[in-house]
Motif scaffolding. Sequence first.
Motif, mmCIF file in Angstrom:
data_model
loop_
_atom_site.group_PDB
_atom_site.id
_atom_site.type_symbol
_atom_site.label_atom_id
_atom_site.label_comp_id
_atom_site.label_asym_id
_atom_site.label_seq_id
_atom_site.Cartn_x
_atom_site.Cartn_y
_atom_site.Cartn_z
ATOM 1 N N TRP A 269 68.248 -95.297 -95.439
ATOM 2 C CA TRP A 269 69.075 -94.098 -95.507
ATOM 3 C C TRP A 269 70.470 -94.489 -95.964
ATOM 4 N N ARG A 270 71.108 -93.615 -96.684
ATOM 5 C CA ARG A 270 72.496 -93.883 -97.058
ATOM 6 C C ARG A 270 73.272 -92.575 -97.033
ATOM 7 N N SER A 271 74.551 -92.685 -96.959
ATOM 8 C CA SER A 271 75.394 -91.494 -97.048
ATOM 9 C C SER A 271 76.381 -91.711 -98.188
ATOM 10 N N GLU A 272 76.754 -90.623 -98.787
ATOM 11 C CA GLU A 272 77.683 -90.665 -99.916
ATOM 12 C C GLU A 272 78.840 -89.726 -99.615
#
Length: 163
Positions: free
Chosen positions: A115-118
Motif C-alpha cells: 500500500w502507498r499514499s500519495e
Amino acid sequence: MLFTEDSEWGEDDDQEFADAITAAEKIVLPSSATEPLIEVLIPTQPALSHPVLDIGDDGVVRRVPFALPGKAEVNSPKWIALGVEMVSRSGAGVSGLNDDPSGMGYIQFKNQSGWRSESFLDILSLVQQNDTKTLQESFKDSFVLIGVTARGRHDKIYVPSVG
C-alpha cells in the motif's frame, strides 16, 4: 469522499467531472440513501456503493456490511460495499460474499507493505504540468481511494493499518 453538493464553481465544473469519470470507466463513487450523489454524477455509476463500516466496541473498524437494502417502497436497488464494488468493477471477480449469514465481512488488513499514499498536492502538480505519462505509470492497475487523512480532522472512526 462523498460528492453530495454541486460544485461552487458551477454546473460546467460538475459536468466536466462527470465526463472525466465516464471516460475513465472504473471510478466508483460511494453514496447512500441519506447522502446521495449530485444529479449529474448518478449516470456515471452503474451500481450504488456505500461507505458504511461496522465500528467495534473499541472504536476500531474491522468489518463491513456487504450490502445495504434500498428503499422497499420505491423498489430501489441495494447499495453494495464500496470495496466490493471496486473489486467487481476491476474485473477481478468477487466470491464468498454470502459465507456469513449476518451479511458482514471481515476486512483483511494483511499485505499492506504494497500500500502507498500519495500527497494530493504532488498529484495536483502532475496534473497542472499535464504529465500524463507519470500519472498513468503511477496509477496503472491500481485501486485508488481518495480521502482526508489530516491529523487535524479528528476522525472518530479508526481503521487498523500500518503507518
